[in-house]
Design a protein around this motif. Sequence first.
Motif, short mmCIF file in Angstrom:
data_model
loop_
_atom_site.label_atom_id
_atom_site.label_comp_id
_atom_site.label_asym_id
_atom_site.label_seq_id
_atom_site.Cartn_x
_atom_site.Cartn_y
_atom_site.Cartn_z
N PHE A 113 0.82 -53.86 19.55
CA PHE A 113 2.37 -53.43 19.67
C PHE A 113 2.85 -52.17 18.76
N ILE A 114 2.23 -51.96 17.76
CA ILE A 114 2.56 -50.89 16.78
C ILE A 114 1.98 -49.60 17.84
N ALA A 115 0.89 -49.77 18.20
CA ALA A 115 0.30 -48.34 19.17
C ALA A 115 1.03 -48.20 20.19
N ILE A 116 1.48 -49.18 20.86
CA ILE A 116 2.42 -48.81 22.18
C ILE A 116 3.68 -48.41 21.74
N TYR A 117 4.31 -48.93 20.49
CA TYR A 117 5.53 -48.67 20.02
C TYR A 117 5.50 -47.20 19.54
N THR A 118 4.65 -46.88 19.08
CA THR A 118 4.27 -45.29 18.40
C THR A 118 4.49 -44.40 19.51
N VAL A 119 3.79 -44.76 20.64
CA VAL A 119 3.62 -43.85 22.00
C VAL A 119 5.47 -43.37 22.17
N GLY A 120 6.35 -44.37 22.28
CA GLY A 120 7.65 -43.96 22.54
C GLY A 120 8.34 -43.39 21.25
N ALA A 121 7.85 -43.85 20.09
CA ALA A 121 8.59 -43.15 18.76
C ALA A 121 8.17 -41.78 18.61
N TRP A 122 6.98 -41.58 18.68
CA TRP A 122 6.21 -40.27 18.33
C TRP A 122 5.74 -39.30 19.52
N GLY A 123 5.76 -39.69 20.59
CA GLY A 123 5.30 -39.07 21.61
C GLY A 123 6.30 -37.75 21.70
N ARG A 124 5.36 -36.43 21.66
CA ARG A 124 6.20 -35.36 21.82
C ARG A 124 6.36 -34.68 23.12
N ASN A 125 5.56 -35.30 24.24
CA ASN A 125 5.93 -35.11 25.60
C ASN A 125 6.33 -36.31 26.17
N ARG A 126 7.68 -36.59 26.59
CA ARG A 126 8.34 -37.73 26.95
C ARG A 126 7.70 -38.16 28.11
N LEU A 127 7.47 -37.22 29.15
CA LEU A 127 6.66 -37.54 30.47
C LEU A 127 5.43 -38.20 30.03
N ARG A 128 4.57 -37.60 29.48
CA ARG A 128 3.32 -38.20 29.15
C ARG A 128 3.37 -39.52 28.46
N ALA A 129 4.30 -39.62 27.57
CA ALA A 129 4.40 -40.77 26.83
C ALA A 129 4.87 -42.01 27.81
N ASN A 130 5.60 -41.72 28.90
CA ASN A 130 6.13 -42.77 29.87
C ASN A 130 4.79 -43.03 30.76
N ILE A 131 4.18 -42.16 31.08
CA ILE A 131 3.01 -42.32 31.80
C ILE A 131 1.87 -43.18 31.29
N VAL A 132 1.45 -42.91 29.92
CA VAL A 132 0.66 -43.56 29.36
C VAL A 132 1.04 -45.02 29.09
#
Length: 449
Positions: free
Chosen positions: A108-127
């Motif tokens: 849960f923390i790992a997936i949450y961090t992608v949304g909170a700290w992903g610097r490229n929003r498109l890449r964050a959504n794809i991952v």
Amino acid sequence: MNASDAPTVIDGIEWVRPRPARADYRNDLVLALVLAAATAASVVLYRITGWGADAPWWGSVIWVAAMNLPLAARRRWPEIVALVASVAFILGGMAEVGEALFSNIALFIAIYTVGAWGRNRLRANIVRGVIVAGMFTWLFWGLIVGSIAPDQLPEMSREGVLSPYVAFGLINVLTNLLYFGGAWYFGDSAYRSARSRVELEQRTAELAAERERTRVQAVAIERLRIARELHDVVAHHVSVIGVQAGAARRVLAKRPDAAAAALSAIESSAREAVDELHGLLGTLRGTDADGPPSASLDGLADEPAQTSTSTRGLDRIDELVAESTAAGLPTTLAVVGEPGNASPVIGLSAYRIAQEALTNVRKHGGAGATADVRVRWSDAAVELEVANTGAAPSPARADADGGTAGLGQLGMRERVAAVGGTIELGPRARGGYLVRATFPLRRGEAVRP
């Protein structure tokens, strides 16, 4: 993409969440170690109960490390950490390591961090989309296999449209929807909050800069007003003193009484000039003796009554006329209409314009010049007119006098413009010079020339 996910442009550059600070990395390392220790303890407890006892110990140790330790770099490489944690979670489930508590927290923390700290929003959504799709594919595959394998959960019947096994599958689907939806939503919320904080800081900085610009502008305007006052005071009184001194010099030997009267006028004018200069200096120093001099400048433009010169207005123009006549310039005064209620700013502006106009006549009108001052009152405006029969000041003469005539006329225009009035300056057709200023008595009402 939602409106809240739209790129934020700050200072002409699309905003990207900055890298975490050193303290954030230390906190993430502590979190990873704590979760690894908690997961290891949970695995031991699960093995004691018999769940996952068939898995080798070394496999459990590797799985615990792969599941938790990458979280130490979760804010540096959030997408990679989330993918590693997801793969480790699936492999642990397939190998039946036997831990379903802290591993879910780590994922849960790992997936949450992608949304909170992903610097490229498109890449964050794809991952995140790939992870969620993979997890549900694995879930549905397990449910389908379990539905055709009676040895899995044999106590649950498969018969009926809504059999116990189907209900079990729906509970799992709903639980996973809440789980992954929550990680996705809260991650995006954290990112938006960070972006909003930056926008707020930017707006705060812009407002502070605007306040500073306004303060500097207010100080500049007040300095200009004081410079105008100094010009009017000094030019008027010095010209009177000069005229009276010349008269005293010419009659000193033959007419001592006339010379004494001229010297008395000089003394009176000098005292008046000193009083007005003291008032201006008091304005410059401010009214608060404990504060810095500049602290009082910001609000002076709105408080002209604080200076001693603000007591001069239309009701004291007769003093100017008498003083001008005593200084050797025959001057008459005519008041037309019933005096109305003019603001102190208008009164002071009219007084200074009349003072400057009479000063210019004494300086440039020549011998034999006369002046007429008229004040006309109406319901909407008050008009001040100063006409003379002398010579109009030429540009060459103004330059020879240090440009005071030009500055004086500029000051007149600025005073009238400040209260929304109009002014006419120029030679008269029948000789002499005319100054006519019109001031509105009703606030915000334009005056037609």
